[in-house]
Design an enzyme around this catalytic site. Structure first.
Site, mmCIF file in Angstrom:
data_model
loop_
_atom_site.group_PDB
_atom_site.id
_atom_site.type_symbol
_atom_site.label_atom_id
_atom_site.label_comp_id
_atom_site.label_asym_id
_atom_site.label_seq_id
_atom_site.Cartn_x
_atom_site.Cartn_y
_atom_site.Cartn_z
ATOM 1 N N ASN A 179 27.751 73.862 37.444
ATOM 2 C CA ASN A 179 28.140 72.645 38.148
ATOM 3 C C ASN A 179 28.023 71.442 37.221
ATOM 4 O OD1 ASN A 179 28.621 71.267 40.946
ATOM 5 N ND2 ASN A 179 26.984 70.091 39.968
ATOM 6 N N ILE A 202 27.704 63.773 38.176
ATOM 7 C CA ILE A 202 27.288 62.520 37.543
ATOM 8 C C ILE A 202 26.234 61.876 38.426
ATOM 9 C CG2 ILE A 202 28.046 60.237 36.790
ATOM 10 C CD1 ILE A 202 30.760 61.508 36.162
ATOM 11 N N TYR A 203 25.012 61.809 37.920
ATOM 12 C CA TYR A 203 23.879 61.251 38.650
ATOM 13 C C TYR A 203 23.181 60.245 37.741
ATOM 14 C CZ TYR A 203 24.776 65.971 40.400
ATOM 15 O OH TYR A 203 25.395 67.124 40.825
ATOM 16 N N ARG A 204 22.852 59.094 38.291
ATOM 17 C CA ARG A 204 22.201 58.092 37.450
ATOM 18 C C ARG A 204 20.797 58.557 37.082
ATOM 19 N NH1 ARG A 204 21.312 53.392 42.050
ATOM 20 N NH2 ARG A 204 19.151 53.925 42.603
ATOM 21 N N ARG A 213 18.341 61.128 39.701
ATOM 22 C CA ARG A 213 18.614 60.734 41.086
ATOM 23 C C ARG A 213 19.876 61.451 41.589
ATOM 24 N NH1 ARG A 213 22.454 58.165 43.246
ATOM 25 N NH2 ARG A 213 22.289 57.196 45.283
ATOM 26 N N TRP A 214 19.648 62.529 42.327
ATOM 27 C CA TRP A 214 20.777 63.227 42.943
ATOM 28 C C TRP A 214 20.534 63.371 44.436
ATOM 29 C CZ3 TRP A 214 20.111 67.883 39.164
ATOM 30 C CH2 TRP A 214 18.886 68.517 39.385
ATOM 31 N N GLY A 227 25.958 68.988 44.067
ATOM 32 C CA GLY A 227 25.869 70.304 43.451
ATOM 33 C C GLY A 227 24.607 70.540 42.655
ATOM 34 N N GLU A 246 34.250 72.641 37.397
ATOM 35 C CA GLU A 246 34.799 71.432 36.790
ATOM 36 C C GLU A 246 35.448 71.732 35.446
ATOM 37 O OE1 GLU A 246 32.006 70.199 39.902
ATOM 38 O OE2 GLU A 246 31.814 71.597 38.234
ATOM 39 N N ASP A 283 23.378 48.677 43.034
ATOM 40 C CA ASP A 283 24.311 49.800 43.079
ATOM 41 C C ASP A 283 25.684 49.358 43.567
ATOM 42 O OD1 ASP A 283 24.372 49.932 45.965
ATOM 43 O OD2 ASP A 283 22.427 50.925 45.905
#
Length: 487
Positions: free
Chosen positions: A172, A175-177, A189-190, A195, A238, A287
């Site tokens: 997987n 894109i998580y900050r 941070r997800w 995924g 992806e 954000d």
């Protein structure tokens, strides 16, 4: 158009006047975000800051700051062509057998593209030209941007996080900050439905207390980056979709410290693990809503290796009140969503996510209405069919004589075709983005559907209004004499 790596894409953008190099010293602390924000708001170019204050590595910002550049990154000339990508995704999500030889021949181009889906594994890759490990690992040497004065720390924003669950063959990309909290520590941070978080949850159940392998690629080729933010079917990787976008197989290589495959041409790769028992308080950060979010505990990503290309480029962005880069991406990818929705709901004429709705929180749908209650069925379909719309708070459904992308048209439909009591649908206790502080409980809130369609028998007992229409003969006559009137 095919781009082997990010640098080929930048060369194309520069040739089209879509990339500007800034040689003046600019500070990653607040200054880059301010310049990027002003540039994006006027529809300006991507920016390569060649001289970040205190760093030797250039910083790329505003890469996907216009819908045109999003389309170019997906190998298309404009956003209208993205509808064809949506049709391909709809086909892959629910392929239908051909009804005859002619239809079989018509499907051959789609099946031919499928040949580009398997990844090509390289033994040697540019992303591993430089390898740092042990005490050499120091995230503070990367020009990680600090975007808002109220942000708690610098933030990695465009990292492609690569994970794999214990029961899944495919990997997987998400894109998580990631908040910088130490020379080798980031907070991942997800959200729980994403995924990477699902892979991590399954890993903890299958391998209690064992470290969870993670790799993060920064500065991948545009097809791979955009594949990570596109609404692809859950069964499609992806990397496979990036191959479809690019028209050739995605080149990957194995991480040095784990078995995860990473984009071979990435500028920078962070490798390491998440200890299931280690969390840290994340935020606050400004954000995409235009507000600072609440603090919350998330897993800590420990970086054991950093690999990179020689003369690597650091890819970054900022988030804030729209318009920002996520809002632009949402506007462009809107065109990809439409054919996917239309395959399930053929009555949908248009679907629009206004950028000012924070990318996904409000949707306007126009339909060819066919029966009483039809609008409510479409509302429920939008909320449930694609995971991407799980957090959409407001869905407005109008007839096909309304332009979904014109607020004047939509507001006219709401005020003339909608009774607040009869035509408003409220649903409580539904999943909501935890960043949405307007919800009464973090992660749980309500949704509103507005039926702004003409009402059919069974929906009203009153005679429904007849829309005013101009006499076409008079319109034609006035068109012919208009230039003579001096108006």
């Amino acid at each position: 158009m095919k781009y082997k790596d990010l640098r080929e894409f930048l060369t194309l953008l520069e040739g089209q006047g879509e990339l500007v190099r800034i040689k003046q010293e600019i500070d990653p602390y607040l200054e880059m975000a301010e310049i990027s924000d002003r540039t994006l708001r006027k529809g300006g170019p991507a920016i390569l800051f060649e001289n970040p204050k205190g760093y030797r590595m250039p910083v790329l910002c505003n890469l996907f700051g216009t819908p045109k550049r999003v389309a170019l990154g997906m190998g298309q000339e404009d956003t209208h062509a993205l509808r064809e990508l949506g049709k391909l995704l709809a086909f892959l999500k629910e392929p239908e057998p051909p009804k005859g030889f002619k239809e079989l021949i018509g499907q051959l181009p789609q099946w031919k593209q499928v040949l580009n889906m398997p990844s090509k594994v390289l033994g040697k890759a540019d992303c591993q030209q430089v390898v740092l490990s042990g005490d050499e690992v120091d995230l503070h040497k990367l020009p990680i941007m600090h975007c808002h004065q109220g942000d708690v720390a610098p933030l990695v924003t465009w990292g492609l996080t690569i994970t794999q669950g214990p029961y899944k063959k495919r990997q997987n990309l998400g894109i998580y900050r990631q908040q910088l909290i130490g020379k080798n520590k980031l907070i991942m941070r997800w959200l729980s439905h994403r995924g990477g978080a699902l892979d991590f949850h399954e890993w903890k159940e299958a391998n209690p207390d064992k470290p969870f392998p993670v790799s993060v690629a920064i500065g991948a080729d545009p097809a791979t980056i955009l594949a990570a933010v596109t609404p692809i079917p859950d069964t499609l990787s992806e990397y496979a979709f990036a191959g479809l976008l690019r028209g050739q197989k995605t080149e990957v290589t194995k991480s040095i410290s784990n078995d995860l495959e990473i984009p071979a041409s990435a500028e920078i790769v962070l490798e390491g693990y998440i200890d299931p028992n280690e969390t840290a308080l994340e935020g606050p950060y400004g954000d995409h809503t235009g507000y600072y979010n609440e603090q919350e505990y998330f897993p800590v990503f420990t970086v054991t290796h950093i690999t990179m290309r020689r003369d690597a480029i650091y890819h970054s962005t900022y988030t804030g009140r729209p318009p920002d880069e996520p809002a632009v991406l949402g506007e462009a990818l809107n065109e990809v969503f439409i054919p996917i929705l239309q395959k399930q709901f053929p009555e949908i004429v248009d679907f629009y996510l206004p950028p000012e709705g924070c990318s996904y929180r409000l949707a306007v749908v126009t339909i060819k209405k066919q029966y009483a209650g039809h609008a409510k069925r479409v509302m429920m379909g939008v909320w449930s069919f694609l995971r991407q719309f799980m957090y959409t708070k407001f869905v407005i459904v109008c007839d096909d004589d309304v332009n979904a992308r014109d607020w004047k048209d939509v507001i006219w439909a709401i005020t003339t075709r909608c009774d607040p009591s009869r035509d408003t649908t409220l649903i409580d206790h539904t999943p909501i983005d935890y960043l949405d502080f307007a919800s009464p409980i973090a992660g749980l809130g309500s949704k509103m559907g507005i039926d702004a369609t003409n009402k059919w028998p069974g929906e009203t007992s009153r005679e429904w209004g007849t829309p005013i229409k101009k006499d076409p003969n008079v319109v034609k006559l006035v068109d012919e004499i208009w230039d003579q009137l001096g108006l």
